[in-house]
Structure formats: C-alpha cells, structure tokens
Scaffold this active site. Structure first.
Site, short mmCIF file in Angstrom:
data_model
loop_
_atom_site.label_atom_id
_atom_site.label_comp_id
_atom_site.label_asym_id
_atom_site.label_seq_id
_atom_site.Cartn_x
_atom_site.Cartn_y
_atom_site.Cartn_z
N LYS A 1 0.84 -1.20 0.00
CA LYS A 1 0.00 0.00 0.00
C LYS A 1 0.87 1.25 0.00
O LYS A 1 0.60 2.22 -0.71
CB LYS A 1 -0.96 -0.02 1.21
CG LYS A 1 -2.07 -1.05 1.02
CD LYS A 1 -2.87 -1.37 2.27
CE LYS A 1 -3.80 -2.55 1.98
NZ LYS A 1 -4.58 -2.98 3.13
N GLN B 1 -4.89 -1.92 9.28
CA GLN B 1 -4.73 -3.25 8.67
C GLN B 1 -5.30 -4.33 9.59
O GLN B 1 -4.93 -4.41 10.76
CB GLN B 1 -3.23 -3.50 8.40
CG GLN B 1 -2.94 -4.75 7.62
CD GLN B 1 -3.51 -4.70 6.19
OE1 GLN B 1 -3.37 -3.73 5.48
NE2 GLN B 1 -4.16 -5.78 5.79
N ASP C 1 -11.37 2.20 3.35
CA ASP C 1 -11.68 0.77 3.18
C ASP C 1 -13.19 0.56 3.03
O ASP C 1 -13.63 -0.53 2.66
CB ASP C 1 -11.21 -0.03 4.42
CG ASP C 1 -9.83 -0.64 4.23
OD1 ASP C 1 -9.43 -0.84 3.07
OD2 ASP C 1 -9.16 -0.91 5.25
#
Ligand code: NDP
Length: 283
Positions: free
Chosen positions: A52, A96, A119
């Site tokens: 990322k 994460q 997200d």
C-alpha cells in the site's frame, strides 16, 4: 481456453488515472494523504502494508505508517485514530486487519471518521453501498467490478453467483453486481447444491478462502470467473479459490492468483484516497 484478465494491467491503468488526477490536485495545493496503521507483526499484514505504501508513492500520495507494538492497548489505538481523524493533511485512514485478539476491530472501524474510511468498512459507508449512494466502494469488490468492466463484459441480466458472504468481500460484491442489474445468488457454507448453482453462473466470484475450491465441474462453459482468494497450496505456493489449471480450459474469462484481484484491491484503495481528498478539500 479462457482469456486471462490481468490484475497487473488493469490496476496499472487505474493507478495511472489516479496519478494524473493527483497531479491536478497538487496544482491546487492538495496532496492526498493516507495513514496506514499496523498493530503487531503479522507477516501477511506487513506485506500488504508495504504494498500500500509503495502504491502511494507510485501515484504521488503522501503516506504515513503507524506501526504499533502487539501489546498496544485499545485506548492507545483509538486515540491515534481520533488524532488522525482531526489531521488536515490526512484524507484516508486504514487499520490493517486482523488486529491482535485483545483489540476490538469493530470499535476501531467505528472510530474512523466515515469521510476518511477509505476501506469503506464503517457502517455508514456500508449503508450507503446498500442504497447505491456511496462515496467509497469497498476496495476488493470494486476491483473485481473494474476487471469486469475492463473487458466490456455486460452484467445486466446475467446470472451472477458469489461464493462467500463476508462483510468485506462477499456481501458488498453481491450488492455491486446487483447495482449493475445482475441476478445475484450468494452462496455460503450452508448452501445446498453449490455445484448446481455455480454451474449456472455467467459470472462467478469466488471469495471462500479455500485453495482450489472451485473446480471445472462447477463452472459453466464460457463463464467469467473471478478469483478473490489468497491461499497457500499443499506446496506452500500462493493460489486462489479457483483450480486455475482445470477451470481455465472451460471458462470464457478468468483472473489469476497472484496478479489478479490482489493488485486491484490496492489500486481501488488509491482511488478511494483520491476521492476522500477531493471530498474533504472541495477540490
Ligand atoms: P471469510 O472467511 O470471512 O469468508 C469466507 C466465506 O466463504 C464465508 O461466507 C463462508 O461461509 C464461505 N465458505 C466457507 N466454506 C465454504 C464452503 N464449503 N462452501 C461455500 N461457502 C463456503 O473470508 P473473506 O471474505 O475475508 O476472504 C475470502 C478470501 O479472499 C480469502 O482467501 C482472503 O484471503 C481473500 N481476500 C483477498 C483479498 C484480495 O485483495 N484479493 C481481500 C480480502 C480477502 P459462512 O459465512 O457460512 O461461514
């Protein structure tokens, strides 16, 4: 033989588009910023976070990593999220997953400001996806849709089957196919006649988490097969949920693992961060 839809190629096109728009934002004094939180030392999470960060550099974003020790308390983590919610130079925040067991993932997701939730896991963003009025699309299902579109494949009126009903992949995937007017069936571990249902699919998405679970006898001749799974086979080699070798011979289109949906997920994260930067700055 199926045509392979390359996630490497489609994601490169998405990132090129994002990079171009990022340049335009920079010209207006805005640098899109993504904060990535990682707690503990899970090796898979470390690989995802590195990828990322690399993608951010490629498209010209500012990125910051917050690597916290496994013993971080819930309050410490939540207070970091609240701090990032307030920062003007950070437009996207992601934590994460999975988190160490003592931390409540739900609480963390609920604390991220919905307008920075790139997200798209916050209930407010999930709700918006349900009604089709979203600011962000969940990255993995959005990546799958982008791959379908890249080949000009029509979803409207097609039989679409999604195997898996998780909140992050299966359910939103089904919803995006429905928004495109597909006739959608969601399968899960209690589904009866899975093989029969799958073999009627024009578009089949596998998000099961079981190596080579989808075999050729479950696939209709000429179907579009999209493989979300990331697994290790009996030799420790990376593989998807689809038995690529046999299904490739029968499907019309297929996505590989690696080099399929995985890179798309990251490209769509870049897209969402760009969208967040635009929405938050009004540019
Ligand atoms: P989950 O474990 O949360 O969900 C798996 C789903 O598969 C569940 O709904 C489960 O049903 C269903 N399932 C399990 N066994 C069967 C079976 N025998 N028959 C039918 N359905 C079954 O996984 P995720 O959705 O988070 O992830 C799925 C896969 O995608 C994993 O391999 C993961 O690593 C990968 N992944 C890849 C990403 C990418 O970027 N490419 C991003 C996210 C995930 P039930 O609900 O009944 O238990």
């Amino acid at each position: 033989m199926a045509k392979i839809i390359s996630g490497k190629e489609v994601s490169a096109a998405v990132k090129a588009r994002v990079r171009e728009e990022c340049e335009q934002l920079k010209a207006q004094g805005v640098v899109p910023g993504l904060a990535v939180i990682i707690v503990g030392d899970d090796p898979a999470s470390r690989v995802y976070v590195n990828n990322k960060k690399k993608a951010c550099a490629e498209v010209g974003f500012h990125s910051e990593e917050f690597a916290l020790p496994a013993e971080t308390t819930e309050e410490e983590l939540l207070s970091l999220v609240r701090e990032l919610n307030e920062r003007k130079d950070i437009h996207g925040i992601l934590c994460q997953l999975p988190l160490p067991k003592h931390l409540d993932e739900k609480k963390v997701i609920h604390t991220i400001a919905p307008e920075k939730d790139v997200d798209a896991f916050h209930p407010s963003n999930v709700g918006q996806i349900m009604i089709g009025e979203y600011r962000f699309l969940p990255c993995t299902p959005a990546g799958v849709m982008e791959m379908i579109k890249s080949e000009g494949i029509e979803v409207s009126g097609k039989n679409c089957v999604v195997i898996g009903r998780s909140n992050i992949v299966g359910k939103p995937m089904a919803m995006l196919l429905l928004h495109e007017n597909g006739t959608v069936t969601i399968c899960h571990s209690r589904t009866k006649n899975l093989k029969e249902i799958c073999s009627q699919a024009d578009i089949l998405v596998a998000a099961v988490g079981k190596p080579k679970f989808v075999t050729a006898d479950m696939v209709k001749e000429g179907a579009v097969v999209l493989d979300v799974g990331i697994n290790r086979d009996e030799n420790g080699k990376l593989c998807g949920d689809v038995d690529f070798a046999s299904v490739e011979k029968k499907a019309g289109y297929i996505t590989p693992v690696p080099g399929g949906v995985g890179p798309m997920t990251i490209a769509m994260l870049m897209q969402n961060t760009l969208t967040a930067a635009k929405l938050l700055t009004g540019c």
